[in-house]
Design a protein around this motif. Structure first.
Motif, PDB file in Angstrom:
ATOM      1  N   SER A  62      -6.675  10.151   0.436  1.00  0.00           N
ATOM      2  CA  SER A  62      -7.837   8.945   0.073  1.00  0.00           C
ATOM      3  C   SER A  62      -8.844   9.001   1.122  1.00  0.00           C
ATOM      4  O   SER A  62      -8.578   9.425   2.293  1.00  0.00           O
ATOM      5  N   GLN A  63     -10.047   8.580   0.576  1.00  0.00           N
ATOM      6  CA  GLN A  63     -11.165   8.271   1.832  1.00  0.00           C
ATOM      7  C   GLN A  63     -10.832   6.930   2.388  1.00  0.00           C
ATOM      8  O   GLN A  63     -11.405   6.383   3.308  1.00  0.00           O
ATOM      9  N   LEU A  64      -9.929   6.271   1.744  1.00  0.00           N
ATOM     10  CA  LEU A  64      -9.625   4.754   2.278  1.00  0.00           C
ATOM     11  C   LEU A  64      -8.847   4.818   3.745  1.00  0.00           C
ATOM     12  O   LEU A  64      -8.254   5.981   3.867  1.00  0.00           O
ATOM     13  N   ALA A  65      -9.067   3.755   4.536  1.00  0.00           N
ATOM     14  CA  ALA A  65      -8.224   3.558   5.631  1.00  0.00           C
ATOM     15  C   ALA A  65      -6.773   3.401   5.303  1.00  0.00           C
ATOM     16  O   ALA A  65      -6.537   2.727   4.362  1.00  0.00           O
ATOM     17  N   THR A  66      -6.121   3.444   6.343  1.00  0.00           N
ATOM     18  CA  THR A  66      -4.428   3.182   6.287  1.00  0.00           C
ATOM     19  C   THR A  66      -4.485   1.703   5.802  1.00  0.00           C
ATOM     20  O   THR A  66      -3.652   1.510   5.060  1.00  0.00           O
ATOM     21  N   GLY A  67      -5.027   0.860   6.567  1.00  0.00           N
ATOM     22  CA  GLY A  67      -4.947  -0.526   6.350  1.00  0.00           C
ATOM     23  C   GLY A  67      -5.287  -0.869   4.709  1.00  0.00           C
ATOM     24  O   GLY A  67      -4.663  -1.803   4.135  1.00  0.00           O
ATOM     25  N   ALA A  68      -6.310  -0.334   4.103  1.00  0.00           N
ATOM     26  CA  ALA A  68      -6.651  -0.727   2.832  1.00  0.00           C
ATOM     27  C   ALA A  68      -5.627  -0.089   1.832  1.00  0.00           C
ATOM     28  O   ALA A  68      -5.309  -0.618   0.811  1.00  0.00           O
ATOM     29  N   LEU A  69      -4.896   1.104   2.261  1.00  0.00           N
ATOM     30  CA  LEU A  69      -4.000   1.547   1.361  1.00  0.00           C
ATOM     31  C   LEU A  69      -2.805   0.712   1.463  1.00  0.00           C
ATOM     32  O   LEU A  69      -2.114   0.516   0.348  1.00  0.00           O
ATOM     33  N   SER A  70      -2.534   0.337   2.663  1.00  0.00           N
ATOM     34  CA  SER A  70      -1.151  -0.589   2.866  1.00  0.00           C
ATOM     35  C   SER A  70      -1.441  -1.866   1.997  1.00  0.00           C
ATOM     36  O   SER A  70      -0.524  -2.375   1.379  1.00  0.00           O
ATOM     37  N   ALA A  71      -2.728  -2.515   2.007  1.00  0.00           N
ATOM     38  CA  ALA A  71      -3.117  -3.730   1.192  1.00  0.00           C
ATOM     39  C   ALA A  71      -2.988  -3.351  -0.320  1.00  0.00           C
ATOM     40  O   ALA A  71      -2.356  -4.236  -1.140  1.00  0.00           O
ATOM     41  N   ALA A  72      -3.278  -2.115  -0.748  1.00  0.00           N
ATOM     42  CA  ALA A  72      -3.414  -1.916  -2.199  1.00  0.00           C
ATOM     43  C   ALA A  72      -1.502  -1.708  -2.664  1.00  0.00           C
ATOM     44  O   ALA A  72      -1.371  -2.275  -3.595  1.00  0.00           O
ATOM     45  N   ILE A  73      -0.880  -1.063  -1.718  1.00  0.00           N
ATOM     46  CA  ILE A  73       0.586  -1.172  -1.987  1.00  0.00           C
ATOM     47  C   ILE A  73       1.326  -2.640  -2.003  1.00  0.00           C
ATOM     48  O   ILE A  73       2.235  -2.919  -2.812  1.00  0.00           O
ATOM     49  N   LYS A  74       0.565  -3.588  -1.129  1.00  0.00           N
ATOM     50  CA  LYS A  74       1.075  -4.686  -0.961  1.00  0.00           C
ATOM     51  C   LYS A  74       0.732  -5.554  -2.189  1.00  0.00           C
ATOM     52  O   LYS A  74       1.586  -6.282  -2.898  1.00  0.00           O
ATOM     53  N   ASP A  75      -0.505  -5.267  -2.813  1.00  0.00           N
ATOM     54  CA  ASP A  75      -0.817  -5.809  -4.051  1.00  0.00           C
ATOM     55  C   ASP A  75      -0.240  -5.405  -5.234  1.00  0.00           C
ATOM     56  O   ASP A  75       0.100  -6.232  -6.279  1.00  0.00           O
ATOM     57  N   ALA A  76       0.819  -4.345  -4.868  1.00  0.00           N
ATOM     58  CA  ALA A  76       1.582  -3.949  -6.296  1.00  0.00           C
ATOM     59  C   ALA A  76       2.878  -4.762  -6.188  1.00  0.00           C
ATOM     60  O   ALA A  76       3.768  -4.587  -6.770  1.00  0.00           O
ATOM     61  N   GLY A  77       3.005  -5.270  -5.051  1.00  0.00           N
ATOM     62  CA  GLY A  77       4.236  -6.143  -4.681  1.00  0.00           C
ATOM     63  C   GLY A  77       5.312  -5.428  -3.889  1.00  0.00           C
ATOM     64  O   GLY A  77       6.442  -5.794  -3.954  1.00  0.00           O
ATOM     65  N   TYR A  78       4.990  -4.401  -3.069  1.00  0.00           N
ATOM     66  CA  TYR A  78       5.821  -3.641  -2.203  1.00  0.00           C
ATOM     67  C   TYR A  78       5.253  -3.501  -0.816  1.00  0.00           C
ATOM     68  O   TYR A  78       4.122  -3.552  -0.530  1.00  0.00           O
ATOM     69  N   ASP A  79       6.199  -3.804  -0.088  1.00  0.00           N
ATOM     70  CA  ASP A  79       6.021  -3.552   1.755  1.00  0.00           C
ATOM     71  C   ASP A  79       6.042  -2.123   1.813  1.00  0.00           C
ATOM     72  O   ASP A  79       6.904  -1.267   1.517  1.00  0.00           O
ATOM     73  N   SER A  80       5.082  -1.795   2.787  1.00  0.00           N
ATOM     74  CA  SER A  80       5.110  -0.282   3.036  1.00  0.00           C
ATOM     75  C   SER A  80       4.928  -0.234   4.755  1.00  0.00           C
ATOM     76  O   SER A  80       4.361  -1.271   5.302  1.00  0.00           O
ATOM     77  N   GLN A  81       5.335   0.930   5.127  1.00  0.00           N
ATOM     78  CA  GLN A  81       5.252   1.207   6.567  1.00  0.00           C
ATOM     79  C   GLN A  81       4.397   2.587   6.810  1.00  0.00           C
ATOM     80  O   GLN A  81       5.040   3.534   6.333  1.00  0.00           O
ATOM     81  N   PRO A  82       3.255   2.729   7.277  1.00  0.00           N
ATOM     82  CA  PRO A  82       2.697   3.886   7.257  1.00  0.00           C
ATOM     83  C   PRO A  82       3.600   5.006   8.385  1.00  0.00           C
ATOM     84  O   PRO A  82       4.362   4.552   9.311  1.00  0.00           O
ATOM     85  N   LEU A  83       3.723   6.151   7.971  1.00  0.00           N
ATOM     86  CA  LEU A  83       4.397   7.019   8.742  1.00  0.00           C
ATOM     87  C   LEU A  83       3.662   8.215   9.522  1.00  0.00           C
ATOM     88  O   LEU A  83       2.420   8.408   9.217  1.00  0.00           O
ATOM     89  N   SER A  84       4.055   8.496  10.479  1.00  0.00           N
ATOM     90  CA  SER A  84       3.273   9.397  11.317  1.00  0.00           C
ATOM     91  C   SER A  84       3.241  10.664  10.490  1.00  0.00           C
ATOM     92  O   SER A  84       3.953  11.100   9.847  1.00  0.00           O
ATOM     93  N   ALA A  85       1.899  11.136  10.712  1.00  0.00           N
ATOM     94  CA  ALA A  85       1.785  12.660  10.167  1.00  0.00           C
ATOM     95  C   ALA A  85       2.522  13.851  10.763  1.00  0.00           C
ATOM     96  O   ALA A  85       2.749  13.721  12.059  1.00  0.00           O
TER      97      ALA A  85
END
Length: 66
Positions: free
Chosen positions: A43-66
């Motif tokens: 995605s073109q979205l930043a990590t924070g925006a993607l984390s927020a989208a996952i949170k909006d779906a009701g799930y906690d997430s942790q970004p993983l290193s590439a």
């Protein structure tokens, strides 16, 4: 970008997460691995925006290193 989503355990979970990410970025490519509890997003979205989208779906997430 990969995110660890420990609570993701079924098709309903993956569907909700994919829908939330695509609502934020309709062009995003999303794949979910239920075995590893990992969501991969292109995605073109930043990590924070993607984390927020996952949170909006009701799930906690942790970004993983590439």
């Amino acid at each position: 970008m990969d995110f660890k989503v420990p609570e993701m355990s079924c098709g309903h979970c993956t569907s909700a997460i994919e829908k939330a990410i695509k609502a934020a970025d309709p062009a995003a490519a999303v794949s979910c691995d239920l075995t590893e509890h990992v969501v991969s997003v292109k995605s073109q979205l930043a990590t924070g925006a993607l984390s927020a989208a996952i949170k909006d779906a009701g799930y906690d997430s942790q970004p993983l290193s590439a």
